[in-house]
Design a protein around this motif. Structure first.
Motif, short mmCIF file in Angstrom:
data_model
loop_
_atom_site.label_atom_id
_atom_site.label_comp_id
_atom_site.label_asym_id
_atom_site.label_seq_id
_atom_site.Cartn_x
_atom_site.Cartn_y
_atom_site.Cartn_z
N MET A 132 0.83 -1.19 0.00
CA MET A 132 0.00 0.00 0.00
C MET A 132 0.87 1.26 0.00
SD MET A 132 -0.91 2.62 2.23
CE MET A 132 -0.49 1.90 3.81
N ASN A 133 1.87 1.27 0.89
CA ASN A 133 2.74 2.42 0.99
C ASN A 133 3.48 2.68 -0.33
OD1 ASN A 133 4.24 4.45 2.76
ND2 ASN A 133 5.94 3.21 2.00
N PHE A 134 3.87 1.61 -1.01
CA PHE A 134 4.60 1.75 -2.28
C PHE A 134 3.73 2.40 -3.35
CE2 PHE A 134 6.44 -0.13 -6.25
CZ PHE A 134 7.66 0.53 -6.18
N THR A 135 2.43 2.15 -3.32
CA THR A 135 1.55 2.74 -4.34
C THR A 135 1.35 4.24 -4.13
OG1 THR A 135 -0.50 2.23 -3.10
CG2 THR A 135 0.29 0.57 -4.68
N ALA A 136 1.87 4.79 -3.02
CA ALA A 136 1.84 6.24 -2.82
C ALA A 136 2.97 6.93 -3.57
CB ALA A 136 1.93 6.58 -1.34
N THR A 137 3.87 6.15 -4.17
CA THR A 137 4.95 6.72 -4.98
C THR A 137 4.37 7.56 -6.11
OG1 THR A 137 6.33 4.80 -4.48
CG2 THR A 137 6.96 6.11 -6.39
N ASN A 138 5.08 8.61 -6.49
CA ASN A 138 4.55 9.52 -7.51
C ASN A 138 4.78 8.99 -8.92
OD1 ASN A 138 7.32 9.88 -7.21
ND2 ASN A 138 7.28 12.06 -7.67
N PHE A 139 4.17 7.84 -9.21
CA PHE A 139 4.23 7.28 -10.56
C PHE A 139 3.54 8.23 -11.54
CE2 PHE A 139 4.27 3.39 -7.91
CZ PHE A 139 5.42 2.79 -8.40
N PRO A 140 4.00 8.28 -12.78
CA PRO A 140 3.31 9.10 -13.78
C PRO A 140 1.97 8.48 -14.16
CG PRO A 140 5.11 7.88 -14.79
CD PRO A 140 5.22 7.65 -13.32
N PRO A 141 1.09 9.26 -14.77
CA PRO A 141 -0.28 8.79 -15.05
C PRO A 141 -0.37 7.55 -15.92
CG PRO A 141 -0.16 11.17 -15.28
CD PRO A 141 1.26 10.69 -15.13
N ASN A 142 0.63 7.30 -16.77
CA ASN A 142 0.54 6.16 -17.68
C ASN A 142 1.14 4.89 -17.09
OD1 ASN A 142 3.13 7.12 -17.77
ND2 ASN A 142 3.43 6.73 -19.95
N GLU A 143 1.49 4.91 -15.79
CA GLU A 143 2.03 3.72 -15.13
C GLU A 143 0.95 3.05 -14.28
OE1 GLU A 143 4.90 2.35 -15.64
OE2 GLU A 143 5.78 3.93 -16.89
N ASP A 144 1.02 1.73 -14.22
CA ASP A 144 0.03 0.92 -13.51
C ASP A 144 0.60 0.50 -12.16
OD1 ASP A 144 -1.67 -1.06 -12.55
OD2 ASP A 144 -1.92 -2.05 -14.49
N GLU A 145 0.05 1.06 -11.07
CA GLU A 145 0.54 0.73 -9.74
C GLU A 145 0.30 -0.73 -9.37
OE1 GLU A 145 -0.10 5.16 -9.72
OE2 GLU A 145 -1.16 3.41 -10.48
N PHE A 146 -0.72 -1.35 -9.92
CA PHE A 146 -0.93 -2.79 -9.69
C PHE A 146 0.32 -3.56 -10.11
CE2 PHE A 146 -5.36 -1.51 -9.58
CZ PHE A 146 -5.98 -2.44 -8.77
N SER A 147 0.79 -3.30 -11.32
CA SER A 147 1.94 -4.03 -11.86
C SER A 147 3.21 -3.73 -11.07
CB SER A 147 2.15 -3.66 -13.34
OG SER A 147 1.03 -4.04 -14.11
N TRP A 148 3.46 -2.46 -10.78
CA TRP A 148 4.66 -2.08 -10.05
C TRP A 148 4.70 -2.71 -8.66
CZ3 TRP A 148 9.06 0.20 -11.53
CH2 TRP A 148 9.08 0.91 -12.73
N SER A 149 3.55 -2.88 -8.04
CA SER A 149 3.50 -3.37 -6.66
C SER A 149 3.30 -4.87 -6.56
CB SER A 149 2.36 -2.66 -5.91
OG SER A 149 2.49 -1.26 -6.00
N GLY A 150 3.17 -5.55 -7.69
CA GLY A 150 2.95 -6.99 -7.66
C GLY A 150 1.58 -7.37 -7.13
#
Length: 254
Positions: A132-150
């Motif tokens: 959850m904490n990792f998904t607070a990272t400032n990813f750009p709009p075209n990035e998928d937080e589901f994928s980045w966080s597993g």
């Protein structure tokens, strides 16, 4: 209550999550010549404009605790998934059922909801704290937080955005209103469907100990529920004719 502290990752190579401002245009918290005292033996009396905005922010987020976390999943009009935690979050009514969450600045979550007005409030449990904490990272709009966080995107029942497969409970919502006041954006959503994992269900309801939700504190602090107490409600016929406190129900450990 057990307290845990986590840091937030900043991907310097990325632009901020905000879709309407670049890094130089991002609204900054304002400064003030006055600062909070390090220690004091007098009551603190302060208005928002008396301190720097960041100092008053820390005061508010230190007082209004613990806060539940709405792990909000949305999707862009191009179908890109987004997932972000919001601790300005709570249940707002029961006929009909509403939840609300707030965002400082126009981040991807709010921008998505203006075009696809549906979201899932995924309930954050302690086993998912780091993700959850990792998904607070400032990813750009075209990035998928589901994928980045597993995390596993699972189709919702009544709305388009996906829910977090690993979460123990999910609330599917339709946006009713977005309130914009300077850099504060408050989203009011009507709950249209709920999912609950059987692992947290006992005796006809959700067991809070089995759910083990994350409690948000100030800064990088989080906590677990800790000891649970029960205090029954009383009624006027039981209070009338007493001195009040003698009719006050006592606490009991759950």
């Amino acid at each position: 209550m057990r307290v845990v502290k986590l840091g937030r990752d900043d991907y310097k190579v990325y632009e901020p999550r905000c879709s309407q401002f670049n890094e130089k245009q991002q609204p900054k918290m304002t400064d003030s010549p006055n600062s909070p005292p390090k220690n004091t033996d007098k009551p603190i009396e302060v208005a928002p404009e008396d301190w720097a905005e960041r100092d008053f922010y820390y005061l508010m987020t230190s007082l209004v605790i613990p806060r539940p976390i709405g792990w909000i999943s949305t999707m862009s009009e191009d179908g890109i998934r987004n997932l972000a935690p919001h601790s300005y979050f709570n249940l707002m009514g029961s006929d009909p059922f509403y939840i609300a969450f707030g965002s400082h600045n126009e981040k991807d979550t709010v921008s998505n909801l203006r075009k696809v007005p549906e979201f899932v409030a995924n309930i954050v449990t302690l086993d998912l704290l780091e993700k959850m904490n990792f998904t607070a990272t400032n990813f750009p709009p075209n990035e998928d937080e589901f994928s980045w966080s597993g995390l596993t995107p699972v189709p919702s029942t009544k709305i388009r955005p996906a829910r977090v497969g690993e979460a123990k409970a999910h609330l599917e919502c339709e946006v009713v209103q977005i309130i914009d006041d300077r850099h504060t954006h408050i989203v009011l959503g009507r709950i249209v469907h709920a999912h609950v994992d059987p692992s947290v269900w006992r005796d006809g309801r959700v067991d809070p100990k089995l759910l083990d939700p994350v409690c948000r504190l100030s800064g990088s602090g989080y906590a677990s529920l800790g000891e649970i107490l029960k205090v029954p409600r009383t009624s006027w016929p039981k209070v009338e004719g007493t001195d009040g406190q003698e009719a006050m129900p006592g606490r009991a450990k759950s």
